[in-house]
Design a protein around this motif. Structure first.
Motif, short mmCIF file in Angstrom:
data_model
loop_
_atom_site.label_atom_id
_atom_site.label_comp_id
_atom_site.label_asym_id
_atom_site.label_seq_id
_atom_site.Cartn_x
_atom_site.Cartn_y
_atom_site.Cartn_z
N GLY A 28 -15.19 -2.11 0.08
CA GLY A 28 -14.65 -2.24 1.44
C GLY A 28 -15.08 -3.56 2.07
O GLY A 28 -16.29 -3.85 2.11
N CYS A 29 -14.13 -4.36 2.52
CA CYS A 29 -14.46 -5.64 3.17
C CYS A 29 -13.37 -5.99 4.17
O CYS A 29 -12.44 -5.23 4.37
CB CYS A 29 -14.64 -6.73 2.11
N LYS A 30 -13.48 -7.19 4.76
CA LYS A 30 -12.52 -7.60 5.80
C LYS A 30 -11.10 -7.72 5.26
O LYS A 30 -10.13 -7.52 5.98
CB LYS A 30 -12.95 -8.98 6.34
N LEU A 31 -11.01 -8.09 3.97
CA LEU A 31 -9.70 -8.37 3.38
C LEU A 31 -8.89 -7.11 3.11
O LEU A 31 -7.65 -7.12 3.14
CB LEU A 31 -9.92 -9.13 2.06
N CYS A 32 -9.60 -5.98 2.85
CA CYS A 32 -8.90 -4.81 2.32
C CYS A 32 -9.09 -3.58 3.22
O CYS A 32 -9.82 -3.62 4.20
CB CYS A 32 -9.46 -4.50 0.94
N LYS A 33 -8.38 -2.52 2.80
CA LYS A 33 -8.59 -1.23 3.49
C LYS A 33 -9.52 -0.41 2.62
O LYS A 33 -9.11 0.09 1.56
CB LYS A 33 -7.25 -0.49 3.59
N GLU A 34 -10.76 -0.27 3.01
CA GLU A 34 -11.78 0.49 2.27
C GLU A 34 -11.76 0.24 0.76
O GLU A 34 -11.81 1.16 -0.05
CB GLU A 34 -11.59 2.00 2.54
N GLY A 35 -11.65 -1.03 0.39
CA GLY A 35 -11.75 -1.35 -1.04
C GLY A 35 -10.42 -1.45 -1.76
O GLY A 35 -10.39 -1.73 -2.97
N TRP A 36 -9.31 -1.20 -1.06
CA TRP A 36 -8.02 -1.21 -1.75
C TRP A 36 -7.01 -2.09 -1.02
O TRP A 36 -7.01 -2.17 0.20
CB TRP A 36 -7.45 0.22 -1.84
N LEU A 37 -6.15 -2.73 -1.79
CA LEU A 37 -5.08 -3.57 -1.23
C LEU A 37 -3.73 -2.95 -1.62
O LEU A 37 -3.50 -2.63 -2.80
CB LEU A 37 -5.14 -4.97 -1.82
N GLU A 38 -2.85 -2.83 -0.63
CA GLU A 38 -1.55 -2.24 -0.91
C GLU A 38 -0.66 -3.24 -1.69
O GLU A 38 -0.60 -4.40 -1.34
CB GLU A 38 -0.91 -1.92 0.43
N ILE A 39 0.02 -2.74 -2.73
CA ILE A 39 0.77 -3.70 -3.55
C ILE A 39 2.25 -3.38 -3.71
O ILE A 39 3.07 -4.28 -3.86
CB ILE A 39 0.05 -3.92 -4.90
N GLY A 40 2.66 -2.10 -3.69
CA GLY A 40 4.09 -1.82 -3.82
C GLY A 40 4.38 -0.34 -4.00
O GLY A 40 3.47 0.50 -3.90
N GLY A 41 5.67 -0.02 -4.26
CA GLY A 41 6.08 1.38 -4.37
C GLY A 41 6.27 1.81 -5.81
O GLY A 41 6.47 0.98 -6.70
N ALA A 42 6.22 3.13 -6.02
CA ALA A 42 6.44 3.69 -7.36
C ALA A 42 6.73 5.18 -7.22
O ALA A 42 6.58 5.75 -6.14
CB ALA A 42 5.21 3.48 -8.24
N GLY A 43 7.16 5.78 -8.31
CA GLY A 43 7.37 7.23 -8.26
C GLY A 43 8.07 7.74 -9.50
O GLY A 43 8.40 6.97 -10.40
N MET A 44 8.28 9.08 -9.52
CA MET A 44 9.03 9.69 -10.63
C MET A 44 10.50 9.72 -10.22
O MET A 44 10.83 10.12 -9.10
CB MET A 44 8.52 11.11 -10.88
N VAL A 45 11.37 9.27 -11.12
CA VAL A 45 12.80 9.14 -10.78
C VAL A 45 13.34 10.49 -10.28
O VAL A 45 13.14 11.53 -10.91
CB VAL A 45 13.62 8.66 -12.00
N HIS A 46 13.98 10.46 -9.10
CA HIS A 46 14.50 11.67 -8.47
C HIS A 46 15.58 12.30 -9.37
O HIS A 46 16.44 11.57 -9.89
CB HIS A 46 15.10 11.31 -7.10
N PRO A 47 15.57 13.64 -9.54
CA PRO A 47 16.59 14.28 -10.41
C PRO A 47 18.03 13.92 -9.98
O PRO A 47 18.90 13.77 -10.83
CB PRO A 47 16.33 15.78 -10.23
N ASN A 48 18.26 13.77 -8.66
CA ASN A 48 19.62 13.40 -8.21
C ASN A 48 20.04 12.04 -8.75
O ASN A 48 21.20 11.81 -9.07
CB ASN A 48 19.70 13.34 -6.68
N VAL A 49 19.07 11.12 -8.84
CA VAL A 49 19.37 9.78 -9.35
C VAL A 49 19.73 9.87 -10.84
O VAL A 49 20.71 9.26 -11.30
CB VAL A 49 18.18 8.82 -9.11
N LEU A 50 18.95 10.66 -11.58
CA LEU A 50 19.26 10.84 -13.00
C LEU A 50 20.66 11.42 -13.15
O LEU A 50 21.49 10.92 -13.93
CB LEU A 50 18.23 11.77 -13.66
N LYS A 51 20.96 12.46 -12.34
CA LYS A 51 22.29 13.11 -12.42
C LYS A 51 23.40 12.12 -12.10
O LYS A 51 24.43 12.09 -12.79
CB LYS A 51 22.36 14.27 -11.41
#
Ligand code: DAH
Length: 340
Positions: free
Chosen positions: A270-293
């Motif tokens: 945790g430091c001034k640069l980050c949020k409690e030791g972590w830096l946000e970098i981007g999005g991700a996830g499991m492909v939604h079943p509707n998208v597969l369909k």
């Protein structure tokens, strides 16, 4: 006598053609036109020429004189020019400035390399797209704000009967749809492309880059997603870095996450640069079943994961570069670009 003049001319032409330097040429000139030069002597002969032939002799004399004078002048010019363009190989060379790739091109090459080494294929899809690929097939509701004119650039007023209006891709996720419609699983693709949004301030540019990963196969689960992102973090940022997934919401993934990377300044403390030791970098996830369909992939047989991150942001996090105004990256100002 006439023949002597012609011989004198031809001999002089042959001699001049062999001349190597100005001194040699000057000697030939003196031998012809000097006080007792060959031409001078020949011209004095005119007094001994019978009256009937004098006129013709005079004409030939003039012709030979002007030819030889012209020839000497031409050769003199040629030799003095040649003397001027000498080349000295011992002179220090002029310093040539070597260009380099733009920071974003370097980033794209490095990112592509990390994923290509673990079996992802780099694909390219349209950056001028129909609404359906950028939103509809990605499970966005009809009234989603990203579809608003204020977020997305629409390129013309004509509307495709099936795919809706045309737009500039606001994210690389449209590549997921294009990929699944044109290739059957197993899929491992990385789409790195330009994205366009109606935004312009110190931390946003209207045109930026994202890289989008998509994996679709049997038995793909969150562990595969986490493993892939960790591999990227360690290869791209360094072996001590790790990723963390935080629950979030995206239309086209379920579950969805925001991905953080451990801070290299404080090593996760945790430091001034980050949020409690972590830096946000981007999005991700499991492909939604509707998208597969929507892409003709059976969600009961196949599953997949996807991620989409900003190229500029990711690379700046790696290089530690901080730019007071991100728009400078695309300003074409060499004073800025030389520092990147
Ligand atoms: N397309 C999203 C954006 O531009 C980023 C994103 C989030 C991509 C989640 C993904 C994902 O593939 O799974 O904000």
């Amino acid at each position: 006598m006439k023949d002597d003049l012609i011989n004198l001319k031809n001999q002089a032409i042959a001699e001049v053609s062999e001349v190597k330097d100005l001194a040699e040429l000057e000697q030939i000139r003196i031998d012809l036109f000097g006080k007792s030069g060959k031409f001078t002597m020949a011209s004095k002969e005119i007094v001994n020429i019978p009256v009937d032939d004098k006129k013709q002799y005079g004409i030939i004399l003039n012709e030979v004189k002007s030819t030889l004078e012209g020839l000497l002048a031409e050769k003199k010019n040629e030799l003095s020019n040649a003397a001027r363009v000498w080349f000295d190989p011992t002179m220090p060379a002029k310093k040539s400035t070597l260009g380099k790739l733009h920071m974003v091109s370097i980033a794209i090459n490095e990112i592509a390399e990390v994923f290509e080494k673990i079996g992802f294929t780099r694909m390219k899809y349209p950056e001028v797209e129909y609404d359906y690929f950028a939103f509809g097939a990605l499970n966005f509701p009809e009234n989603h704000p990203a579809r608003d004119d204020w977020e997305t650039f629409f390129v013309d007023s004509s509307v495709h009967s099936k795919y809706g209006p045309m737009l500039l891709t606001p994210h690389t996720s449209s590549g997921q749809i294009r990929e699944m419609l044109s290739n059957k699983p197993p899929i491992r693709m990385i789409n790195i492309a330009k994205c366009y949004r109606r935004q312009s301030d110190v931390s946003h540019v209207p045109m930026f880059h994202q890289f989008e990963g998509l994996v679709v196969d049997k038995d793909i689960n969150i562990t595969n997603l986490k493993g892939t992102l960790d591999h990227f973090a360690k290869t791209f940022f360094g072996p001590n870095r790790a990723t963390r997934l935080r629950p979030y919401h995206f239309q086209f993934t379920e579950p969805s996450f925001e991905v953080d990377i451990s801070c290299n300044v404080c090593n996760g403390k945790g430091c001034k640069l980050c949020k409690e030791g972590w830096l946000e970098i981007g999005g991700a996830g499991m492909v939604h079943p509707n998208v597969l369909k929507n892409c003709g992939v059976d969600p009961k047989v196949y599953s997949g994961f996807a991620f989409g991150w900003g190229v500029e942001r990711t690379y700046m996090m790696k290089s530690g570069l901080s730019v007071p105004d991100i728009r400078l990256l695309y300003s074409s100002d060499l004073r800025v670009l030389k520092q990147l």
